[in-house]
Design a protein around this motif. Structure first.
Motif, PDB file in Angstrom:
ATOM      1  N   ALA A 133       0.708  -1.296   0.064  1.00 32.46           N
ATOM      2  CA  ALA A 133       0.073  -0.158  -0.177  1.00 32.46           C
ATOM      3  C   ALA A 133       0.968   1.311  -0.341  1.00 32.46           C
ATOM      4  CB  ALA A 133      -0.970   0.009   1.166  1.00 32.46           C
TER       5      ALA A 133
ATOM      6  N   LEU B  83      -7.906  -4.096   2.788  1.00 31.97           N
ATOM      7  CA  LEU B  83      -7.304  -3.857   3.889  1.00 31.97           C
ATOM      8  C   LEU B  83      -7.119  -3.599   5.379  1.00 31.97           C
ATOM      9  CD1 LEU B  83      -5.855  -0.695   1.581  1.00 31.97           C
ATOM     10  CD2 LEU B  83      -5.332  -2.465   1.900  1.00 31.97           C
TER      11      LEU B  83
ATOM     12  N   MET C   5      -4.619   1.745  -3.417  1.00 29.39           N
ATOM     13  CA  MET C   5      -4.316   0.553  -2.746  1.00 29.39           C
ATOM     14  C   MET C   5      -4.764  -0.291  -2.851  1.00 29.39           C
ATOM     15  SD  MET C   5      -3.286   3.227   0.660  1.00 29.39           S
ATOM     16  CE  MET C   5      -4.400   3.897   1.018  1.00 29.39           C
TER      17      MET C   5
END
Length: 198
Positions: free
Chosen positions: A29, A100, A82
């Protein structure tokens, strides 16, 4: 590949070996965000297989275009890019992508120790950590297996079967733990840590 070995040291080894790669403050990321901030997609490309380059490049172009439409749009574009890069990175590892993870997620001591070794070139602290973990894991499982050996290996009656089953289970847990470490070490040597983004 050190993260594979570290994962093998934990009882159950349930977490994905490369889980730190899917956190907001993880290396993948971070590379995606740096790519957007510097307008250089090449910073993100090494973290996914070559087959994913076209998709990452398209996503980069779209995210870069949206970023200029205000702070909220920028935050959404950054997060989406990301997620795209991390998802493709995980796919390259053959691992599922579940979103994430938040910044500051604790992945245990092995990953920070491996990252320090990469930064300093000093392997001794990492080797000490892994050696201690292996020794602790083996000692604990061996102790349980030896204690269970008070039960008969070959039960002569139905009443002895549950005790013998406990013995067999403890002995196999010890042997499988040792074999898991051996296979992890063999795998690390065979792959040479060459996979992208590991």
């Amino acid at each position: 590949m050190l993260t594979v070995f570290a994962a093998a040291l934990t009882a159950g080894a349930a977490a994905p070996a490369f889980a730190h790669c899917d956190s907001v403050d993880g290396p993948v990321a971070g590379a995606a965000l740096r790519a957007l901030e510097t307008r250089n997609v090449n910073l993100a490309l090494p973290y996914a297989p070559a087959a994913a380059e076209a998709e990452i490049s398209r996503a980069f172009t779209q995210a870069a275009a949206v970023r200029g439409q205000g702070a909220e749009a920028r935050a959404i574009a950054d997060r989406w890019f990301m997620e795209t890069v991390v998802r493709l990175h995980r796919a390259g590892e053959g691992a599922p992508y579940t979103g994430l993870r938040p910044a500051g997620t604790d992945f245990g001591p092995a990953i920070p120790a491996a990252e320090r070794a990469l930064a300093t070139g000093e392997a001794a602290p990492l080797a000490g950590l892994l050696t201690h973990a292996v020794q602790h894991g083996m000692t604990e499982r061996l102790g349980r297996a030896r204690a269970a050996q008070e039960a008969p290996a070959q039960p002569r009656s139905a009443a002895e079967v549950p005790h013998a089953r406990t013995r067999v289970s403890a002995e196999f847990a010890f042997i499988e733990y040792v074999e898991g470490i051996h296979q992890a070490v063999k795998g690390a040597a065979a792959h040479g840590g060459a996979e992208a983004g590991h």
